[in-house]
Structure formats: structure tokens, C-alpha cells
Motif scaffolding. Structure first.
Motif, PDB file in Angstrom:
ATOM      1  N   GLY A  39      89.246  46.126  14.228  1.00 34.03           N
ATOM      2  CA  GLY A  39      88.292  45.461  13.338  1.00 34.03           C
ATOM      3  C   GLY A  39      88.432  43.955  13.311  1.00 34.03           C
ATOM      4  O   GLY A  39      87.441  43.238  13.127  1.00 34.03           O
ATOM      5  N   VAL A  40      89.648  43.450  13.491  1.00 30.40           N
ATOM      6  CA  VAL A  40      89.870  41.998  13.491  1.00 30.40           C
ATOM      7  C   VAL A  40      89.056  41.346  14.606  1.00 30.40           C
ATOM      8  O   VAL A  40      88.327  40.377  14.391  1.00 30.40           O
ATOM      9  N   GLY A  41      89.185  41.888  15.827  1.00 30.43           N
ATOM     10  CA  GLY A  41      88.446  41.335  16.959  1.00 30.43           C
ATOM     11  C   GLY A  41      86.949  41.562  16.852  1.00 30.43           C
ATOM     12  O   GLY A  41      86.150  40.689  17.203  1.00 30.43           O
ATOM     13  N   ILE A  42      86.570  42.727  16.356  1.00 33.18           N
ATOM     14  CA  ILE A  42      85.147  43.039  16.223  1.00 33.18           C
ATOM     15  C   ILE A  42      84.476  42.117  15.215  1.00 33.18           C
ATOM     16  O   ILE A  42      83.330  41.694  15.389  1.00 33.18           O
ATOM     17  N   SER A  43      85.182  41.767  14.146  1.00 33.34           N
ATOM     18  CA  SER A  43      84.613  40.859  13.143  1.00 33.34           C
ATOM     19  C   SER A  43      84.399  39.473  13.737  1.00 33.34           C
ATOM     20  O   SER A  43      83.428  38.782  13.407  1.00 33.34           O
ATOM     21  N   PHE A  44      85.310  39.039  14.637  1.00 33.87           N
ATOM     22  CA  PHE A  44      85.100  37.784  15.375  1.00 33.87           C
ATOM     23  C   PHE A  44      83.777  37.841  16.133  1.00 33.87           C
ATOM     24  O   PHE A  44      82.944  36.941  16.053  1.00 33.87           O
ATOM     25  N   LYS A  45      83.648  38.914  16.922  1.00 35.91           N
ATOM     26  CA  LYS A  45      82.474  39.075  17.774  1.00 35.91           C
ATOM     27  C   LYS A  45      81.201  39.167  16.941  1.00 35.91           C
ATOM     28  O   LYS A  45      80.179  38.548  17.276  1.00 35.91           O
TER      29      LYS A  45
END
Length: 284
Positions: free
Chosen positions: A155-161
């Protein structure tokens, strides 16, 4: 672009080595991250020209990212303390597969056959590099903590994207300031709730602890700020494997060089496979 990615990997790897050197106890994790979040607030506010612009996108995604990052640390800590550290680490590293698949399904980002080959090689490299064979006694809640850790790690990376897809990338600094404030509040609450659960002899905040937290805060702030830009500029199948895999490989090498850890044949093979996988994904 490649230079920014290399800088991000380098800062993240140095932070990993620093965290290993700090040997933070489980009772001090949230105090440590509280201080890191405070550093984020200061560094980001200075880098943002001592100003903060808030719109709906900045506020919403700042809150989402701040909460996601806090829950990632929370469930990582719970999972590490409840079961096998090696398996927990391995599962957390596999979050990049979820991130890549999510971006493929939701935003239609392309994945070629060579990318899949590279991803498989990288996963094999990660398995060999991180699975030390150590196993702790598992509690009944460990599988639940493990699943939640995996979800929020992705979720951390997906929220960036997702934030980069909103078209408000010029407000990335503002979004991160909001996220840092959310993290600061969240960690403060967790510290208060877990205060009476600390074991004797733990929870001491000394000068060395504060220095480690301040340096870690700066390093993590820099690479996360770079990642917000990179996650929007690069396809997920390039960014997530290159960053996650690169950090694992470089952190292992830095541990050997700086911390004098021994490099086993299995780990060396894992690093070589991981580097080969990253090269296939990022170059071919």
C-alpha cells in the motif's frame, strides 16, 4: 531518471544499514519513528520553501499515505515479534509483486515477457538473500499480522503511484508534509497506548538513540520524496522491482563492507540473481 533511482536506492540502503546498526528494540520502534516523522515535518517544510498549500488531493492522499505508512510499521513490528523474522522479511519483500499487479490491473501499465523473467529472477534472488533459516515460535495472531503487513507494505508504494496519477505531482512536497503530520500524531498515540506494556530495561531514549533517529529521518525523507516522483515517472514493473530489489542487494553488500558481516555463497548467488533480474527489467 536513472540517477535519481540510484540515489533513492543508495539513501534507502544506507538507512537500512543504519537501522541494523541501531539495534532498535521492539518497544522503541514507535518512539524512533515518532522522531523520524518529526524530522520529516521539519525537512519537508524547509524544502517546500516554508509554505504549505493544501487542496483536496493533498489532504486526502496525505492522510492516506500517512496512515498507510503508520500501519505498515505497526504490523511489521507485530509480525516480527509474533513469528519467524526470516519469513516475515521475505513476505514483506514480495509486496512488490502486489504493487506491480495492482498497477497492471488498475492503470493498465504494460508488463512484457522479459519483465516477468526478470521479476522471477529477482524473487529468487530475494529468497536466497533474505531467508536466513531462522525461525521463532509463532503466535496464533502471526498469520493475520503477516497478511496485514504484506497489504500495507504494498500500500505504501501504491499510494505513491495513485497520488502521481491525480495530476497533482507539483504538490508532492505539500502532500508529504500532511502525511508526516499524520504519522507524527499516529506514532504519538501508539506510544501512549503501548507505554505500560514496555518491558523493564527498555524504552530508554539516550543521545545515541536520538542521533540515529535524526539521521534515519533525513535519509528516509529523501528517498521517499524521490520515490513519489519516480513512481509517477516510471512504470510499476520497472520502479518497484528496481527499487525494492536494489535496496535489498545494496543493503546486503553495505552490511558486508560497513558492518563486517559475512557473505555466504547462498547470499552471493541471491545477489547475482537479483542484479540480473533488475537489469533485465530495467534495461532490456
Amino acid at each position: 531518471m536513472i540517477y535519481l533511482l540510484l540515489f533513492s536506492i543508495a539513501f534507502a540502503s544506507l538507512n537500512s544499514v543504519l537501522l541494523h546498526k541501531a539495534k532498535i528494540t521492539r518497544n522503541d520502534v514507535f518512539k524512533f519513528n515518532f522522531l523520524c516523522a518529526a524530522v520529516w515535518c521539519v525537512v519537508l517544510f524547509i524544502a517546500n520553501g516554508f509554505k504549505l498549500q493544501i487542496n483536496n488531493s493533498v489532504l486526502i492522499w496525505g492522510i492516506i499515505y500517512g496512515i498507510t505508512q503508520t500501519l505498515f510499521i505497526l504490523f511489521k513490528t507485530l509480525a516480527m515479534n509474533s513469528g519467524s523474522v526470516s519469513i516475515t522479511t521475505l513476505v514483506g519483500n514480495f509486496s512488490l509483486v502486489i504493487s506491480v499487479l495492482f498497477c497492471f490491473i488498475v492503470w493498465g501499465e504494460t508488463i512484457s515477457a522479459l519483465d516477468i523473467v526478470g521479476l522471477v529472477l529477482l524473487m529468487l534472488g530475494i529468497i536466497l538473500s533474505t531467508n536466513k533459516g531462522a525461525s521463532n515460535a509463532s503466535s496464533a495472531k502471526w498469520p493475520l499480522y503477516l497478511i496485514l503487513f504484506l497489504i500495507f507494505a504494498a500500500g505504501v508504494g501504491i499510494s505513491f503511484k495513485a497520488f502521481s496519477k491525480t495530476g497533482n505531482s507539483e504538490y508532492a512536497g505539500d502532500m508529504m508534509i500532511v502525511a508526516a503530520v499524520v504519522m507524527l500524531i499516529a506514532y504519538a498515540v501508539i506510544c501512549l497506548l503501548t507505554k505500560n506494556r514496555n518491558t523493564p530495561g527498555s524504552g530508554t531514549v539516550n543521545k545515541e538513540f536520538i542521533i540515529f533517529a535524526l539521521v534515519s529521518g533525513v535519509l528516509s525523507c529523501i528517498y521517499n520524496r524521490l520515490n513519489i516522483y519516480l513512481s509517477g515517472a516510471l512504470n510499476a514493473v520497472i520502479f518497484f522491482p528496481s527499487f525494492n530489489g536494489g535496496v535489498i542487494m545494496l543493503s546486503t553488500l553495505l552490511s558486508v563492507i560497513l558492518l563486517k558481516e559475512k557473505l555466504s555463497l547462498k547470499t552471493l548467488i541471491g545477489i547475482l540473481l537479483g542484479v540480473a533480474g533488475i537489469c533485465i527489467i530495467g534495461i532490456l
